[in-house]
Design a protein around this motif. Structure first.
Motif, PDB file in Angstrom:
ATOM      1  N   LEU A 261       0.819  -1.199   0.000  1.00  0.00           N
ATOM      2  CA  LEU A 261       0.000   0.000   0.000  1.00  0.00           C
ATOM      3  C   LEU A 261       0.860   1.260   0.000  1.00  0.00           C
ATOM      4  O   LEU A 261       0.529   2.242  -0.653  1.00  0.00           O
ATOM      5  N   VAL A 262       1.975   1.217   0.743  1.00  0.00           N
ATOM      6  CA  VAL A 262       2.869   2.378   0.818  1.00  0.00           C
ATOM      7  C   VAL A 262       4.022   2.195  -0.164  1.00  0.00           C
ATOM      8  O   VAL A 262       4.163   1.143  -0.791  1.00  0.00           O
ATOM      9  N   ARG A 263       4.866   3.227  -0.261  1.00  0.00           N
ATOM     10  CA  ARG A 263       5.967   3.183  -1.216  1.00  0.00           C
ATOM     11  C   ARG A 263       7.283   3.488  -0.518  1.00  0.00           C
ATOM     12  O   ARG A 263       7.320   3.880   0.642  1.00  0.00           O
ATOM     13  N   GLY A 264       8.382   3.295  -1.268  1.00  0.00           N
ATOM     14  CA  GLY A 264       9.698   3.633  -0.751  1.00  0.00           C
ATOM     15  C   GLY A 264      10.130   2.720   0.380  1.00  0.00           C
ATOM     16  O   GLY A 264       9.735   1.550   0.464  1.00  0.00           O
ATOM     17  N   TYR A 265      10.930   3.263   1.275  1.00  0.00           N
ATOM     18  CA  TYR A 265      11.469   2.455   2.371  1.00  0.00           C
ATOM     19  C   TYR A 265      10.436   2.165   3.450  1.00  0.00           C
ATOM     20  O   TYR A 265      10.659   1.295   4.299  1.00  0.00           O
ATOM     21  N   ALA A 266       9.306   2.876   3.440  1.00  0.00           N
ATOM     22  CA  ALA A 266       8.215   2.524   4.354  1.00  0.00           C
ATOM     23  C   ALA A 266       7.689   1.134   4.031  1.00  0.00           C
ATOM     24  O   ALA A 266       7.325   0.360   4.927  1.00  0.00           O
ATOM     25  N   SER A 267       7.669   0.795   2.747  1.00  0.00           N
ATOM     26  CA  SER A 267       7.259  -0.547   2.334  1.00  0.00           C
ATOM     27  C   SER A 267       8.233  -1.593   2.864  1.00  0.00           C
ATOM     28  O   SER A 267       7.834  -2.660   3.341  1.00  0.00           O
ATOM     29  N   TYR A 268       9.515  -1.277   2.812  1.00  0.00           N
ATOM     30  CA  TYR A 268      10.544  -2.190   3.327  1.00  0.00           C
ATOM     31  C   TYR A 268      10.352  -2.414   4.830  1.00  0.00           C
ATOM     32  O   TYR A 268      10.440  -3.551   5.315  1.00  0.00           O
TER      33      TYR A 268
END
Length: 242
Positions: A108-115
């Motif tokens: 749902l989220v992108r970037g390092y938040a997804s990680y």
């Protein structure tokens, strides 16, 4: 001009140097974790390989994401062990639901938040399942997981920050300017009544899409770059409308 010795054997020197210093940082992390008496010092070395990045902003943000994801996952794993009292059925259901939730959030989220979201899932699984037969050890295991990751992040930052590049704003701004020039030429051609190729329009939209896909990572680790990313996104939205 003679090629560097490494390139003669098929190696790219910047990537080889990055791999070499990352390996040194992993060894440093392993040594520090071992000297500190942590139970799983290899997790520190693994963290270095996972967190190290060639750009400072990426290094800082991925390190923060790894630490945050680990802490959240460990806390959930500890809470699940306390609630389940070692019951395998409760553990399996709880971990399955948590991993599903983390996978959903990660997409749902992108970037390092997804990680960080994905990491929270398997960090909880490691804490809850690695020593499920001995629930009295789970607190020590959770603390060991967080500390080893913290040592790995520290080593990655100490070594990586000295050599990592600060990042390049010029290339992103230049790409946005080139798209604007293409679009302006297309608009002028239409106003003059000249035929405009649909392939040219598709090419412009493709360039906008490719540039937009790089913006999240470009803004990593810097408030100034995030402000620049917001401005470029506003420009791209106007370009698409045009």
């Amino acid at each position: 001009m003679n090629a560097p010795p490494a390139s003669r054997f098929g190696f790219e020197w910047p990537r080889l140097a990055f791999g070499f210093r990352t390996a040194l940082a992993a060894c440093l992390a392993l040594l520090l974790a071992w000297l500190a008496g942590l139970e799983h010092p290899q997790w520190s070395g693994m963290t270095v390989w996972a967190a190290s990045q060639p750009l400072r902003g990426h290094l800082l943000e991925k390190s923060a994401a790894r630490l945050a994801g680990t802490i959240i996952g460990v806390l959930f794993g500890l809470a699940l062990m306390r609630v389940s009292h070692g019951d395998a059925m409760v553990l399996v259901i709880g971990i399955s639901l948590w991993i599903g939730l983390c996978a959903f959030a990660g997409n749902l989220v992108r970037g390092y938040a997804s990680y960080a979201a994905m990491l929270s899932g398997y960090s909880a699984a490691m804490v809850a399942l690695l020593d499920a037969a001995h629930p009295e050890h789970v607190l020590a295991l959770g603390a060991d997981r967080v500390l080893t990751v913290a040592v790995g992040i520290l080593a990655a930052l100490l070594v990586g920050w000295l050599f990592a590049a600060p990042g390049d704003d010029i290339s992103v701004v230049e790409k946005a300017r080139l798209v604007s020039e293409q679009l302006a030429a297309d608009i002028v051609a239409r106003l003059r009544g000249a035929p405009v190729s649909e392939n040219e329009q598709r090419s412009i939209l493709s360039d906008i899409s490719a540039l937009e896909g790089t913006l999240d990572l470009h803004g990593a680790g810097s408030r100034r770059r995030r402000r620049l990313v917001r401005k470029i996104r506003a420009l791209l939205a106007a370009q698409v409308s045009a």
